[in-house]
Design a protein around this motif. Sequence first.
Motif, PDB file in Angstrom:
ATOM      1  N   LYS A  66      -3.486  -3.673  10.110  1.00 27.59           N
ATOM      2  CA  LYS A  66      -4.207  -2.895   9.220  1.00 27.59           C
ATOM      3  C   LYS A  66      -4.463  -3.715   8.075  1.00 27.59           C
ATOM      4  CE  LYS A  66      -2.935   0.863   6.775  1.00 27.59           C
ATOM      5  NZ  LYS A  66      -2.645   2.328   6.712  1.00 27.59           N
ATOM      6  N   GLN A  68      -7.197  -3.942   4.342  1.00 33.91           N
ATOM      7  CA  GLN A  68      -8.100  -3.051   3.130  1.00 33.91           C
ATOM      8  C   GLN A  68      -8.582  -4.456   2.179  1.00 33.91           C
ATOM      9  OE1 GLN A  68      -7.702   0.931   1.814  1.00 33.91           O
ATOM     10  NE2 GLN A  68      -7.191  -0.220   0.215  1.00 33.91           N
ATOM     11  N   LYS A  93     -11.631  -0.286   5.095  1.00 35.25           N
ATOM     12  CA  LYS A  93     -10.009  -0.534   5.554  1.00 35.25           C
ATOM     13  C   LYS A  93     -10.412  -0.695   7.104  1.00 35.25           C
ATOM     14  CE  LYS A  93      -8.305   3.655   6.095  1.00 35.25           C
ATOM     15  NZ  LYS A  93      -7.250   4.840   5.477  1.00 35.25           N
ATOM     16  N   PHE A  95      -8.850  -1.409  11.329  1.00 32.90           N
ATOM     17  CA  PHE A  95      -7.653  -1.381  12.099  1.00 32.90           C
ATOM     18  C   PHE A  95      -7.954  -2.331  13.229  1.00 32.90           C
ATOM     19  CE2 PHE A  95      -8.081   2.484   9.816  1.00 32.90           C
ATOM     20  CZ  PHE A  95      -6.677   2.965   9.456  1.00 32.90           C
ATOM     21  N   GLU A 107     -11.263  -0.081  14.625  1.00 35.72           N
ATOM     22  CA  GLU A 107     -11.974   0.924  13.694  1.00 35.72           C
ATOM     23  C   GLU A 107     -12.291   0.272  12.311  1.00 35.72           C
ATOM     24  OE1 GLU A 107     -13.595   3.685  14.147  1.00 35.72           O
ATOM     25  OE2 GLU A 107     -13.094   5.019  12.405  1.00 35.72           O
ATOM     26  N   ASN A 109     -13.561   1.397   8.582  1.00 39.70           N
ATOM     27  CA  ASN A 109     -14.101   2.640   7.766  1.00 39.70           C
ATOM     28  C   ASN A 109     -14.380   2.078   6.368  1.00 39.70           C
ATOM     29  OD1 ASN A 109     -11.214   5.074   8.815  1.00 39.70           O
ATOM     30  ND2 ASN A 109     -13.182   4.254   9.775  1.00 39.70           N
ATOM     31  N   ASN A 140     -17.460   5.365   9.612  1.00 38.05           N
ATOM     32  CA  ASN A 140     -17.171   4.319  10.357  1.00 38.05           C
ATOM     33  C   ASN A 140     -18.320   3.496  10.802  1.00 38.05           C
ATOM     34  OD1 ASN A 140     -18.322   5.898  12.284  1.00 38.05           O
ATOM     35  ND2 ASN A 140     -16.414   5.787  13.526  1.00 38.05           N
ATOM     36  N   GLU A 249      -5.511   8.898   9.792  1.00 38.39           N
ATOM     37  CA  GLU A 249      -5.396   7.655   9.203  1.00 38.39           C
ATOM     38  C   GLU A 249      -6.597   6.804   9.144  1.00 38.39           C
ATOM     39  OE1 GLU A 249      -2.387   3.981   9.015  1.00 38.39           O
ATOM     40  OE2 GLU A 249      -2.507   4.859  10.999  1.00 38.39           O
ATOM     41  N   ASN A 250      -7.466   6.822  10.468  1.00 37.84           N
ATOM     42  CA  ASN A 250      -8.902   6.367  10.528  1.00 37.84           C
ATOM     43  C   ASN A 250      -9.843   7.622  10.898  1.00 37.84           C
ATOM     44  OD1 ASN A 250      -8.369   6.731  13.165  1.00 37.84           O
ATOM     45  ND2 ASN A 250      -7.554   4.679  13.561  1.00 37.84           N
ATOM     46  N   TYR A 254      -9.276  11.021  14.031  1.00 36.00           N
ATOM     47  CA  TYR A 254      -8.541  11.956  12.845  1.00 36.00           C
ATOM     48  C   TYR A 254      -7.899  13.181  13.559  1.00 36.00           C
ATOM     49  CZ  TYR A 254     -12.512  15.291  13.770  1.00 36.00           C
ATOM     50  OH  TYR A 254     -13.300  16.119  14.018  1.00 36.00           O
TER      51      TYR A 254
END
Length: 279
Positions: A66, A68, A93, A95, A107, A109, A140, A249-250, A254
């Motif tokens: 992960k 950011q 952010k 993943f 993913e 975001n 997303n 978290e994503n 969710y």
Amino acid sequence: MNLKISLWILIGLQFVISDLNAQGLTREEMRDTMQRIPSFTIHKDNYFITGVPTNNPINSSTANAKYQISFKQIITRSILPWETYLYLTYSQKAFWDIYKDSYPFREINFNPTIGVGKAFYGSDDRVNGMATLVFEHESNGRDSIYSRSWNRLSLQYSTLVGKKTMLHVKGWLPFGYKEGNPNLLDYVGLGEVSVSHDFIPDELILEVKVRKGLNFDTRGSIQTRLSYRPFKHNSNQYIMFEWFAGHAENLIDYEQYSSMVRIGYVIKSNEFGFLKAKK
């Protein structure tokens, strides 16, 4: 809890803790500080961490990375009324399934914002907190059944509650979220509380962030981070250990509970460092 109630809570919180930061910067020192802060800075922490789940088998599909990227641009400093300033932020952010063949991204975001900030002062005319009112969009960037997005008007108050402990209380008024994720608030709620404590100033820092969904159940999340600066010289570069347990978290997953432990490299934000300054 709606935004109006959150506002009253934050205003009340300011008066309750006003004397805790009695030796903070004066109004004039705060004005000078705001003029000297670079226009372009880090907003949230920038990091790259990787790890494994604690509630599922560990394999190439469950382990991941992960990262950011987050920055802030101050637009105005002193021309707005009530000593407020206008700014933009952008956070991304991601993943990343780096242990799978072809290293696909699961993913990403996106979280752009525009907001205003204002410092608050105690009876001795020294700063004891910072409030921000922000319009946020988070999505997303996908379409069809994989699209996830929501908008919110967020109010946050940040202050010291001790010489080494900082508190952030944030509430939001959400809208534009019922298409694609109509029950999102059951998992992210209407606000969050974050606490950070410097065990060793600028060297060993513990941070905890909690969210609670709307219903009387266990949906929500807790994120714990321990950051250690291994370098002798002053630096904003740390090694970070993170444990995330909960939901959202994503955005794509969710509704799914996850428990992940990760470790890696972080460039820490010092956005509210002026609250720790003493004179």
